[in-house]
Design a protein around this motif. Structure first.
Motif, PDB file in Angstrom:
ATOM      1  N   ILE A   1      -1.843  -8.692  -2.055  1.00 38.89           N
ATOM      2  CA  ILE A   1      -2.135  -7.357  -1.545  1.00 38.89           C
ATOM      3  C   ILE A   1      -1.195  -6.350  -2.203  1.00 38.89           C
TER       4      ILE A   1
ATOM      5  N   CYS B   1      -7.768   3.102   6.209  1.00 34.50           N
ATOM      6  CA  CYS B   1      -8.053   2.874   4.796  1.00 34.50           C
ATOM      7  C   CYS B   1      -8.846   4.040   4.219  1.00 34.50           C
TER       8      CYS B   1
ATOM      9  N   VAL C   1       2.640  -9.783  -0.709  1.00 37.87           N
ATOM     10  CA  VAL C   1       2.402  -8.345  -0.558  1.00 37.87           C
ATOM     11  C   VAL C   1       3.317  -7.587  -1.521  1.00 37.87           C
TER      12      VAL C   1
ATOM     13  N   LEU D   1      -0.028  -2.777  -1.581  1.00 35.32           N
ATOM     14  CA  LEU D   1      -0.066  -1.911  -0.409  1.00 35.32           C
ATOM     15  C   LEU D   1       0.527  -0.551  -0.727  1.00 35.32           C
TER      16      LEU D   1
ATOM     17  N   ALA E   1      -5.798  -0.920   7.714  1.00 30.93           N
ATOM     18  CA  ALA E   1      -5.181  -1.685   6.641  1.00 30.93           C
ATOM     19  C   ALA E   1      -4.939  -3.138   7.028  1.00 30.93           C
TER      20      ALA E   1
ATOM     21  N   ALA F   1      -6.662  -6.269   5.067  1.00 29.36           N
ATOM     22  CA  ALA F   1      -5.868  -7.302   4.401  1.00 29.36           C
ATOM     23  C   ALA F   1      -6.256  -8.694   4.880  1.00 29.36           C
TER      24      ALA F   1
ATOM     25  N   CYS G   1       0.657   3.787   0.056  1.00 26.30           N
ATOM     26  CA  CYS G   1       0.735   4.631   1.245  1.00 26.30           C
ATOM     27  C   CYS G   1       0.587   6.086   0.812  1.00 26.30           C
TER      28      CYS G   1
ATOM     29  N   VAL H   1       1.395  -5.282   7.722  1.00 24.25           N
ATOM     30  CA  VAL H   1       0.452  -6.012   6.876  1.00 24.25           C
ATOM     31  C   VAL H   1       1.025  -7.369   6.472  1.00 24.25           C
TER      32      VAL H   1
END
Length: 526
Positions: free
Chosen positions: A441, A413, A471, A443, A426, A430, A445, A463
Motif C-alpha cells: 500500500i 478516498c 505500507v 498511502l 482508506a 486497503a 494524504c 491503515v
C-alpha cells in the motif's frame, strides 16, 4: 556470452541491463536447445510459481533445464529461479518444480508484513566465489512471499532473518541460486553478478558481522511525471495536488536524470507516478515506457510505475487490458505497478457485488506476476465527524480536532488526482485490496501533500494496523526527523518523499545519515 532464460513474466530487462553494464553480451533462450548450448545460464524468475512452471512446460524448457543442471554447468537462479529448483511450492499445490534439489517452497507465516519487501542482509553458511570481495554486512533487495526449505542442509549457501531464519541462497557445485535480486541490489548486487560471470572459483566466506540480519526501512524517491505545456515530460510537484505555479506546470527536472541522481544518492527505490496517464496514446508509444527503458539501464534499484494501469481504448480504437498494460511496463523495466483511482472503482464494485469478481486489474496482475508486483496507491483526505456513529465508516479518535472541535475523523478516498471524493474509506480500501491480491500500500494524504508538516501518523497507523502487507508512508515530509518519526511511531515499512528531494531541501544521504543507528537503514557511506 551469457544466456538468459526469459519465460515471459516480470522485469527481465533489468537483469539484462545489469549484465551488459558489466561488459557481457546477452542472448535469450528462444528454443529448448538454446539451454544446452549456453555457456552460462541465468534464470531470473518473477511472478507466481504455478504460472512459471506451466510456461516452462509449454515451451519444452523443463527437460533441457534439468539436463543442464545435472551436468553441473554454470547456473544462477534469481528469486523464482531459485524456487524452481525444488520439488514444489505451497503457492501451487500439485504443480511440480524442476526437482533438481529435494525440498519444498513454503509461505512465510510470520508476524511481519508479507510479502517480505526491501533490503536485508544475509549470513554465509559456506564459502563461495559469489561472495568474493564482500565484507559480510551488505544488504540486498528481497521481494517475495515464499522461501525454500531444502532437505539437504549441505546446499544452503546463505540464510536471512525475517522473524524466522530462511534460506536466501543455495549452491551445489556450479549451480547457484539466490532469493534476492542482485540486479536490484545496487553495487553489491552487481558485484555478486560479476563474480558469477567471472567464474570466481576461490571459495570465500565473508565474516559474520552480526548474529542476525534485519530488514531495513526504505527511503523512496517519488517522481511525479507529466507533460508540461510544451509537451515535454517533466518531473513536477504539487501542493495538495496542484502542480501549477503562476499558470504553468512546475518543472523540477527530467525524469531519467533525477532517477539516476537519486540512485547515486542512495535511494532504496524509485517510484514514477504518471499523473496524466497518457490515455490518448497507443500503448506502444507511451512516453513512460521510454523513461523506464532508459532509467533501467543505469539505475539498479527497484522501479515502480503508476498511472494508466487500467483497461482502456486508445484514440485509434485499439483496446488494451490492464494486464497487457502492466506487462508492457514490466518488460520496459518496471518491477512493480501502482494502481490508484482505478483501485477505488474496483473496491466499489467488490463491495456492491458482495465479493471479488476475479476479473479486476489487481487480481489479474497479481495472479500472473505475484502480489509483490502490485502496489495500491490511496489518496485520502480527512473528514471530521462529531461522534463514532455519525458516519458509516471506520473512524479514529484524533489528537488534531476539527474546525468545530470534532474529536473523530475518517479518511475519504479520492480519485482524479484528489479532485473527487468517493464514499469509501482508506482502511476499507486497503483491506479489500489486500484480499484481492495487492502486495503493498502506498498511502498518500491530500491534507499533508506539499505542506512539509510531517506524515499523517494517525492515518498511517490506522491503515497499517488493518493490513498484513507492507505500507509506504507518503505526503508531508519536510525534514529528516519526519522520517524518524514515521518509523518509530508507526509500523510503516517505507517512507516516500518528492518535493524536498527535488528542491534539494533535504537530501537522501542526509536522511539516511540522520537515521543511521536509530532505525535499520541501508547505509550509504558519504
Amino acid at each position: 556470452m551469457v544466456t538468459v532464460l526469459d519465460y515471459g513474466a516480470g522485469n527481465v530487462r533489468s537483469v539484462v541491463n545489469a549484465i551488459r553494464s558489466l561488459g557481457r553480451d546477452v542472448r535469450f533462450v528462444e528454443r529448448p536447445e538454446d539451454i544446452l548450448q549456453a555457456e552460462r545460464l541465468v534464470f531470473p524468475g518473477v511472478g507466481a510459481f504455478g504460472e512459471m512452471m506451466r510456461v516452462l512446460r509449454h515451451r519444452g524448457y523443463v527437460e533441457p533445464l534439468v539436463a543442464y543442471l545435472n551436468a553441473d554447468r554454470p547456473f544462477l537462479g534469481i528469486c523464482l529461479g531459485l524456487q524452481a529448483l525444488f520439488q514444489g511450492s505451497e503457492e501451487a499445490p500439485g504443480e511440480d518444480g524442476l526437482g533438481f534439489l529435494p525440498g519444498i517452497v513454503r509461505r512465510f507465516r510470520v508476524d511481519l508484513a508479507v510479502p517480505h519487501i526491501g533490503w536485508n542482509g544475509f549470513r554465509a553458511r559456506k564459502p563461495s566465489g559469489l561472495f568474493h570481495g564482500l565484507e559480510g554486512n551488505e544488504r540486498v533487495y528481497f521481494v517475495h512471499s515464499y522461501y525454500v526449505d531444502p532437505e539437504d542442509p549441505s546446499v544452503v549457501l546463505a540464510v536471512t532473518d525475517y522473524s524466522v531464519a530462511f534460506v536466501s541462497a543455495v549452491q551445489q557445485g556450479r549451480v547457484a541460486a539466490v532469493q534476492f535480486h542482485p540486479e536490484k541490489s545496487g553495487p553489491v548486487g552487481l558485484k555478486i553478478l560479476e563474480n558469477f560471470l567471472d567464474g570466481k572459483a576461490a571459495p570465500v566466506l565473508p565474516p559474520v558481522v552480526e548474529p542476525k540480519t534485519e530488514p531495513a526501512k526504505r527511503i523512496i524517491a517519488c517522481l511525479d511525471v507529466r507533460a508540461n505545456d510544451q509537451g515535454d515530460l517533466v518531473v513536477t510537484k504539487g501542493d495538495r495536488y496542484d502542480v501549477r505555479e503562476q499558470g504553468h506546470v512546475r518543472n523540477l527536472g527530467k525524469p531519467v536524470d533525477l532517477a539516476r541522481r537519486y540512485y547515486e544518492e542512495g535511494a532504496d527505490e524509485i517510484t514514477f507516478l504518471n499523473i496524466t496517464g497518457f490515455r490518448d496514446f497507443p500503448l506502444k508509444d507511451l512516453p513512460m515506457l521510454e523513461v523506464l527503458r532508459r532509467t533501467s539501464e543505469k539505475v539498479f534499484v527497484p522501479l515502480t510505475i503508476g498511472g494508466g494501469i487500467r483497461d482502456y481504448t486508445d484514440k485509434d480504437g485499439t483496446r488494451y487490458g490492464a494486464l497487457q498494460v502492466a506487462s508492457e511496463y514490466f518488460r520496459s523495466g518496471a518491477d512493480k505497478v501502482s494502481i490508484g483511482s482505478d483501485a477505488v472503482a474496483i473496491v466499489e464494485e467488490v463491495l456492491k457485488a458482495g465479493g471479488p469478481t476475479g476479473r479486476s486489474a489487481i487480481e489479474e496482475i497479481s495472479r500472473v506476476y505475484g502480489s509483490q508486483a502490485v502496489v495500491v496507491s490511496i489518496d485520502p483526505r480527512r473528514v471530521y465527524a462529531a461522534s463514532p456513529g455519525a458516519v458509516p465508516h471506520p473512524v479514529i479518535e484524533t489528537d488534531t480536532p476539527g474546525p468545530n472541535g470534532e474529536r473523530f475523523c475518517w479518511y475519504q478516498c479520492t480519485v482524479k488526482g484528489g479532485r473527487e471524493g468517493r464514499d469509501v474509506d482508506a482502511v476499507t480500501l486497503a483491506r479489500v485490496c489486500e484480499d484481492l491480491g495487492a502486495g503493498e500500500i502506498l498511502l498518500n494524504c491530500i491534507d499533508r501533500d506539499g505542506t512539509n508538516l510531517g506524515f499523517d501518523l494517525e492515518l498511517i497507523r490506522a491503515v497499517r494496523e488493518a493490513v498484513t502487507i507492507p505500507v509506504i508512508a507518503s505526503s508531508g515530509a519536510g525534514c529528516a526527523d519526519h522520517f524518524l518519526e514515521v518509523f518509530t511511531k508507526t509500523r510503516a515499512e517505507a517512507a516516500l518523499a518528492a518535493g524536498i528531494f527535488h528542491r534539494r531541501e533535504v537530501g537522501i544521504g542526509e536522511v539516511k545519515a540522520f537515521l543511521h543507528g536509530k532505525v535499520p537503514v541501508r547505509w550509504i557511506a558519504p
